[in-house]
Write an enzyme that holds these catalytic residues in place. Structure first.
Site, short mmCIF file in Angstrom:
data_model
loop_
_atom_site.label_atom_id
_atom_site.label_comp_id
_atom_site.label_asym_id
_atom_site.label_seq_id
_atom_site.Cartn_x
_atom_site.Cartn_y
_atom_site.Cartn_z
N LYS A 125 1.07 -1.31 0.00
CA LYS A 125 -0.05 -0.16 -0.06
C LYS A 125 0.91 1.21 -0.04
CE LYS A 125 -4.37 -2.11 1.41
NZ LYS A 125 -4.71 -2.81 2.37
N LYS A 205 -5.76 -9.29 -10.60
CA LYS A 205 -6.53 -9.84 -9.56
C LYS A 205 -7.78 -8.97 -9.29
CE LYS A 205 -6.45 -9.99 -4.60
NZ LYS A 205 -6.14 -9.71 -3.34
N LYS A 208 -11.63 -4.98 -4.81
CA LYS A 208 -12.17 -3.47 -4.48
C LYS A 208 -11.34 -2.30 -5.14
CE LYS A 208 -13.24 -4.60 -0.36
NZ LYS A 208 -13.16 -6.05 -0.10
#
Ligand code: ADP
Ligand code: TRP
Length: 342
Positions: A125, A205, A208
């Site tokens: 992230k 992949k 969301k």
């Protein structure tokens, strides 16, 4: 159910405590279903299962009270509609067990900062440019508390959660070593390696965060639009095609039984079967697969009190169990408390 876990041992879950959680950070999609939810549903038959909605974890990314409440309710509806049975397992919201935050703090005091700095999900992230908050940094510690507070034996999760389960094992062993007793049980991960990563509409992949999902309860025009948008190459309709190189087939194979799969593979390989045809097959398969769940979901959505009551009752049972594990931990660490949290 017996399946190889990552340590290579056979996990027989009979009469064991099984635990898993899912974040309410958006609508659940096909990747969540095949990667995690389906295993959760299977496992409720195999032992004493605890499943929870990880709303504190979601707070690291969803910072809007109304949305978080809605997502929490939606995840509960989805699970119940898909076959979660509160008679067979304990199904609850993480926030109904405050002891988990208490244990997370205690475990945090035993966690080297360097262990969190090696967190794959955290590093990913940050690499994507996200400004990390402390909650995201210490996410695996809260996850360890989630697992350890019920003396869980088996944790069914998707392959991307391996490292977090390793951290839970490490922290449990550390606690036991430092405080000199078997206070926390060392959990085993249960990862179905045969479920490959489910591809999203764009072939990456399904996630969301990539905005490429087909949601479990998408229907009608939305579902059709998404299925038709799945990326394919430009092999002409009449040419033979390789099913194993096709995103549409990667989704079809999850839904179709053995026979249907063989039939569709045959059509790809013999030519005269275009990607449009494959997408129509996929659309029908998805519609059929979730048709009963869809009906159950609609019914439940009209009765929110029943859903909240189920979660409330699950929370009560989970707190009871958590409290029995926390008592000796407070004792061992010398944390005094003059009130009861049960
Ligand atoms: P997302 O990437 O959409 O945020 P999560 O990280 O919340 O999904 O995943 C919840 C669970 O679903 C995890 O156990 C994860 O392994 C599984 N999962 C998510 N996406 C996929 C996918 N594309 N294929 C297989 N499993 C997945
Ligand atoms: N991190 C998990 C995920 O994103 C959710 C989760 C939170 C979890 N606590 C857990 C999973 C404990 C298993 C056990 O999918």
């Amino acid at each position: 159910m017996n399946e190889q876990n990552k340590t290579g041992k056979q996990v027989s879950a009979v009469s064991k405590t099984i635990l898993s959680g899912i974040q309410p950070s958006g609508k659940l999609h096909l990747g969540n279903y095949f990667g995690a939810i389906r295993q959760h549903l299977d496992f409720q038959e195999k032992g004493k299962a605890f499943y929870f909605i990880a709303n504190y974890h979601s707070l690291t990314s969803v910072q809007d009270g109304k949305r978080l409440r809605e997502y929490t309710f939606d995840v509960a509806l989805d699970y119940l509609a898909l076959g979660m049975d509160p008679e067979k397992c304990t199904f609850f919201a993480q926030s109904d067990v405050p002891q988990v935050l208490e244990l997370a703090w205690i475990l945090g005091t035993l966690t080297p900062v360097s262990m969190m700095e090696r967190g794959v999900s955290y590093k990913d992230k940050v690499a994507q440019g996200l400004q990390p908050n402390i909650g995201l940094f210490t996410y695996p510690i809260l996850q360890a508390a989630d697992i350890l507070i019920y003396h869980s034996d088996v944790v069914p999760v998707g392959a991307d959660q391996k490292q977090n389960i390793e951290i839970s094992r490490d922290l449990a062993a550390r606690f036991n070593r430092i405080f000199g007793g078997e206070y926390l049980r060392i959990p085993e991960p249960y990862i179905v390696e045969s479920v490959a990563t489910v591809p999203g509409i764009d072939g990456r992949k399904m996630s969301k965060s990539y905005d490429n999902t087909i949601d479990i309860f998408d229907s009608g025009k939305t579902l059709k639009k998404k299925v038709m948008a799945v990326v394919t190459d430009s092999t002409p309709l009449e040419d033979p095609k390789d099913p194993d190189a096709c995103n549409v087939y990667a989704l079809i194979r999850l839904f179709a039984g053995e026979e249907k799969n063989a039939e569709i593979r045959g059509k790809y390989q013999s030519g005269g079967f275009g990607y449009g045809h494959a997408k129509k097959e996929l659309l029908t398969l998805i519609g059929d697969y979730f048709s009963e769940a869809r009906v159950r979901r609609e019914k439940l959505a009209g009765d929110p009190d029943t859903v909240w009551d189920m979660l409330r009752e699950g929370g009560r049972k989970a707190r009871e169990r958590a409290e029995t594990v926390m008592g000796p931990i407070r004792e061992a660490t010398g944390i005094v408390r003059h009130f009861s949290t049960q």
